[in-house]
Write a protein that holds these residues in place. Structure first.
Motif, mmCIF file in Angstrom:
data_model
loop_
_atom_site.group_PDB
_atom_site.id
_atom_site.type_symbol
_atom_site.label_atom_id
_atom_site.label_comp_id
_atom_site.label_asym_id
_atom_site.label_seq_id
_atom_site.Cartn_x
_atom_site.Cartn_y
_atom_site.Cartn_z
ATOM 1 N N ASN A 164 0.816 -1.210 0.000
ATOM 2 C CA ASN A 164 0.000 0.000 0.000
ATOM 3 C C ASN A 164 0.850 1.261 0.000
ATOM 4 O OD1 ASN A 164 -2.549 1.696 0.786
ATOM 5 N ND2 ASN A 164 -1.102 2.063 2.442
ATOM 6 N N LYS A 165 1.902 1.273 0.796
ATOM 7 C CA LYS A 165 2.769 2.465 0.870
ATOM 8 C C LYS A 165 3.457 2.713 -0.468
ATOM 9 C CE LYS A 165 6.545 4.552 3.493
ATOM 10 N NZ LYS A 165 7.412 4.849 2.335
ATOM 11 N N ALA A 166 3.867 1.633 -1.136
ATOM 12 C CA ALA A 166 4.511 1.776 -2.437
ATOM 13 C C ALA A 166 3.554 2.354 -3.475
ATOM 14 C CB ALA A 166 5.041 0.426 -2.906
ATOM 15 N N LEU A 167 2.251 2.172 -3.264
ATOM 16 C CA LEU A 167 1.243 2.705 -4.183
ATOM 17 C C LEU A 167 0.832 4.130 -3.830
ATOM 18 C CD1 LEU A 167 -1.070 -0.444 -4.440
ATOM 19 C CD2 LEU A 167 0.507 0.408 -6.193
ATOM 20 N N GLY A 168 1.464 4.705 -2.815
ATOM 21 C CA GLY A 168 1.126 6.070 -2.418
ATOM 22 C C GLY A 168 0.018 6.147 -1.391
ATOM 23 N N GLY A 169 -0.293 5.022 -0.760
ATOM 24 C CA GLY A 169 -1.325 5.011 0.266
ATOM 25 C C GLY A 169 -0.824 5.594 1.571
ATOM 26 N N ALA A 170 -1.778 5.877 2.459
ATOM 27 C CA ALA A 170 -1.443 6.439 3.769
ATOM 28 C C ALA A 170 -1.005 5.347 4.726
ATOM 29 C CB ALA A 170 -2.648 7.175 4.341
ATOM 30 N N ILE A 171 -0.182 5.709 5.705
ATOM 31 C CA ILE A 171 0.166 4.815 6.799
ATOM 32 C C ILE A 171 -0.854 5.043 7.908
ATOM 33 C CG2 ILE A 171 1.878 4.238 8.550
ATOM 34 C CD1 ILE A 171 4.046 5.029 6.573
ATOM 35 N N ILE A 172 -1.531 3.963 8.321
ATOM 36 C CA ILE A 172 -2.606 4.051 9.298
ATOM 37 C C ILE A 172 -2.210 3.328 10.578
ATOM 38 C CG2 ILE A 172 -5.042 3.539 9.746
ATOM 39 C CD1 ILE A 172 -5.510 3.471 6.769
ATOM 40 N N HIS A 173 -2.438 3.953 11.709
ATOM 41 C CA HIS A 173 -2.147 3.301 12.985
ATOM 42 C C HIS A 173 -3.117 2.139 13.182
ATOM 43 C CE1 HIS A 173 -1.597 2.636 17.278
ATOM 44 N NE2 HIS A 173 -0.471 3.315 17.175
ATOM 45 N N PRO A 174 -2.613 0.964 13.612
ATOM 46 C CA PRO A 174 -3.482 -0.221 13.714
ATOM 47 C C PRO A 174 -4.514 -0.169 14.830
ATOM 48 C CG PRO A 174 -1.251 -0.714 14.420
ATOM 49 C CD PRO A 174 -1.197 0.638 13.823
ATOM 50 N N SER A 175 -4.537 0.886 15.633
ATOM 51 C CA SER A 175 -5.632 1.041 16.586
ATOM 52 C C SER A 175 -6.905 1.500 15.885
ATOM 53 C CB SER A 175 -5.262 2.047 17.680
ATOM 54 O OG SER A 175 -5.068 3.339 17.120
ATOM 55 N N ARG A 177 -9.710 0.809 13.321
ATOM 56 C CA ARG A 177 -10.319 -0.330 12.633
ATOM 57 C C ARG A 177 -10.832 0.134 11.269
ATOM 58 N NH1 ARG A 177 -11.149 -4.921 14.855
ATOM 59 N NH2 ARG A 177 -13.019 -5.336 13.602
ATOM 60 N N ALA A 178 -10.003 -0.106 10.264
ATOM 61 C CA ALA A 178 -10.318 0.371 8.918
ATOM 62 C C ALA A 178 -9.582 -0.484 7.904
ATOM 63 C CB ALA A 178 -9.903 1.838 8.761
ATOM 64 N N ILE A 179 -9.988 -0.349 6.640
ATOM 65 C CA ILE A 179 -9.221 -0.889 5.528
ATOM 66 C C ILE A 179 -8.962 0.249 4.551
ATOM 67 C CG2 ILE A 179 -10.071 -3.238 5.751
ATOM 68 C CD1 ILE A 179 -11.990 -2.663 3.414
ATOM 69 N N GLN A 180 -7.973 0.074 3.693
ATOM 70 C CA GLN A 180 -7.609 1.118 2.728
ATOM 71 C C GLN A 180 -7.633 0.547 1.317
ATOM 72 O OE1 GLN A 180 -4.105 4.520 2.132
ATOM 73 N NE2 GLN A 180 -4.014 3.074 3.823
ATOM 74 N N LEU A 181 -8.224 1.304 0.414
ATOM 75 C CA LEU A 181 -8.297 0.927 -0.999
ATOM 76 C C LEU A 181 -7.369 1.842 -1.783
ATOM 77 C CD1 LEU A 181 -9.614 -0.563 -3.436
ATOM 78 C CD2 LEU A 181 -11.397 1.196 -3.391
ATOM 79 N N ALA A 182 -6.376 1.252 -2.452
ATOM 80 C CA ALA A 182 -5.425 2.028 -3.252
ATOM 81 C C ALA A 182 -5.410 1.503 -4.682
ATOM 82 C CB ALA A 182 -4.018 1.936 -2.645
ATOM 83 N N GLU A 183 -5.233 2.411 -5.626
ATOM 84 C CA GLU A 183 -5.262 2.052 -7.042
ATOM 85 C C GLU A 183 -3.861 1.734 -7.553
ATOM 86 O OE1 GLU A 183 -8.922 5.171 -8.094
ATOM 87 O OE2 GLU A 183 -6.944 5.405 -9.026
ATOM 88 N N MET A 184 -3.823 0.829 -8.530
ATOM 89 C CA MET A 184 -2.577 0.534 -9.242
ATOM 90 C C MET A 184 -2.719 1.076 -10.663
ATOM 91 S SD MET A 184 -2.032 -3.471 -8.265
ATOM 92 C CE MET A 184 -2.640 -4.109 -6.719
ATOM 93 N N ALA A 185 -2.024 2.135 -10.969
ATOM 94 C CA ALA A 185 -1.955 2.687 -12.333
ATOM 95 C C ALA A 185 -3.339 2.795 -12.980
ATOM 96 C CB ALA A 185 -1.018 1.842 -13.197
ATOM 97 N N SER A 186 -4.199 3.580 -12.374
ATOM 98 C CA SER A 186 -5.542 3.766 -12.939
ATOM 99 C C SER A 186 -5.476 4.576 -14.228
ATOM 100 C CB SER A 186 -6.450 4.467 -11.931
ATOM 101 O OG SER A 186 -5.928 5.734 -11.584
ATOM 102 N N ILE A 187 -6.450 4.332 -15.116
ATOM 103 C CA ILE A 187 -6.558 5.078 -16.375
ATOM 104 C C ILE A 187 -7.473 6.276 -16.139
ATOM 105 C CG2 ILE A 187 -7.365 5.000 -18.761
ATOM 106 C CD1 ILE A 187 -6.718 1.994 -18.740
ATOM 107 N N ASN A 188 -6.927 7.454 -16.282
ATOM 108 C CA ASN A 188 -7.706 8.679 -16.104
ATOM 109 C C ASN A 188 -7.480 9.595 -17.305
ATOM 110 O OD1 ASN A 188 -9.130 8.889 -13.351
ATOM 111 N ND2 ASN A 188 -7.125 8.042 -12.812
ATOM 112 N N ASN A 189 -8.549 9.858 -18.042
ATOM 113 C CA ASN A 189 -8.477 10.749 -19.199
ATOM 114 C C ASN A 189 -9.837 11.417 -19.387
ATOM 115 O OD1 ASN A 189 -10.097 8.769 -20.471
ATOM 116 N ND2 ASN A 189 -8.266 7.667 -21.185
ATOM 117 N N ARG A 190 -10.120 11.942 -20.571
ATOM 118 C CA ARG A 190 -11.388 12.652 -20.798
ATOM 119 C C ARG A 190 -12.573 11.690 -20.818
ATOM 120 N NH1 ARG A 190 -10.644 16.451 -25.933
ATOM 121 N NH2 ARG A 190 -12.765 17.033 -25.307
#
Length: 266
Positions: A164-175, A177-190
């Motif tokens: 997750n960190k390598a994908l630019g995600g946030a570092i979250i303290h394990p206290s 209770r959450a999950i994180q969704l991070a994208e891998m090379a998403s396609i963004n255009n018009r």
């Protein structure tokens, strides 16, 4: 107390494993690899991940403690020179339990009620086996976006320092209770658009990924790589279970982050 020792399998780790077992048996503790109260892993974070999956059906009864024999471990905080100190602590000291949230992944298929459930301590990644992943992302039952790109990564707070960190995600303290969704090379255009930022979902929010085309999926659960065919949906949420760590001394999360990524500096 019943214990088990898991080794990375190299000569250093195996030697330390045998030493730990001998010491703990001398203290009158019971070696029980099927139903341990405490699992000591010797190797690194990968060794602890393997042990987590081996005992994932008894997370409420088993706690983990790690010894690292290589680079600094994020989960494994004891070093070989401290083996005697650790054994004495296990034998003589009531340990403090620290619980971290983990990820539940349920893969459902188009052929009816069949489904597969997995637990991840670090993360789950989802990729198409045939080029671009095209999938609808639903949050709390509502369509959030249609993702196009290399893949998606859903991570736990303790796993937020990994892929997750390598994908630019946030570092979250394990206290938290959450999950994180991070994208891998998403396609963004018009034409195509995703949010482009990691999302942090609380434990009462569920994320469901639904493929838009009939392709096979490569799904990783921590170190395990799985091929899934005829997938209807992949559901991810904070699991009801936790991973339990035995603490015999302070092991502050932010100190681990600092030591792993920043160092002590000058």
């Amino acid at each position: 107390m019943k214990f088990a020792v898991s080794s990375k399998g190299n000569s250093i780790s195996d030697t330390l494993k045998n030493k730990i077992q001998t010491y703990l048996l001398d203290f009158g503790m019971e070696l029980n690899e099927e139903e341990p109260d405490l699992v000591i892993t010797v190797g690194g974070d990968g060794t602890l991940l393997y042990a987590f999956h081996r005992y994932s059906d008894r997370l409420n009864e088993t706690a983990f403690v790690g010894v690292h024999t290589g680079h600094l471990g994020f989960y494994a905080d004891w070093v070989p020179s401290e083996i005697e100190k650790l054994v004495l602590a296990i034998a003589k000291t009531p340990y403090h339990i620290v619980e971290y949230p983990i990820l539940e992944v349920i893969v459902r298929y188009n052929d009816g009620g069949r489904e597969e459930k997995y637990l991840a301590m670090n993360e789950c990644t989802i990729k198409s086996m045939e080029g671009t992943l095209v999938a609808d992302v639903e949050i709390r039952g509502q369509l959030f976006e249609t993702f196009r790109g290399d893949g998606l990564c859903l991570s736990t707070p303790s796993g937020s320092t990994a892929y997750n960190k390598a994908l630019g995600g946030a570092i979250i303290h394990p206290s938290i209770r959450a999950i994180q969704l991070a994208e891998m090379a998403s396609i963004n255009n018009r034409v195509f658009r995703t949010v482009g930022s990691p999302l942090i979902l609380p434990d009462h929010h569920t994320c469901v990924i639904k493929p838009r085309n009939d392709v096979d999926f490569q799904v990783t659960i921590d170190h395990l790589t799985l091929l899934h065919k005829d997938v209807k949906s992949i559901q991810c949420r904070v699991a009801d279970e936790n991973v339990r760590f035995a603490r015999f001394r302070p092991f502050p999360f932010w100190k681990r982050v600092q030591d792993s990524f920043i160092g002590k500096g000058e």
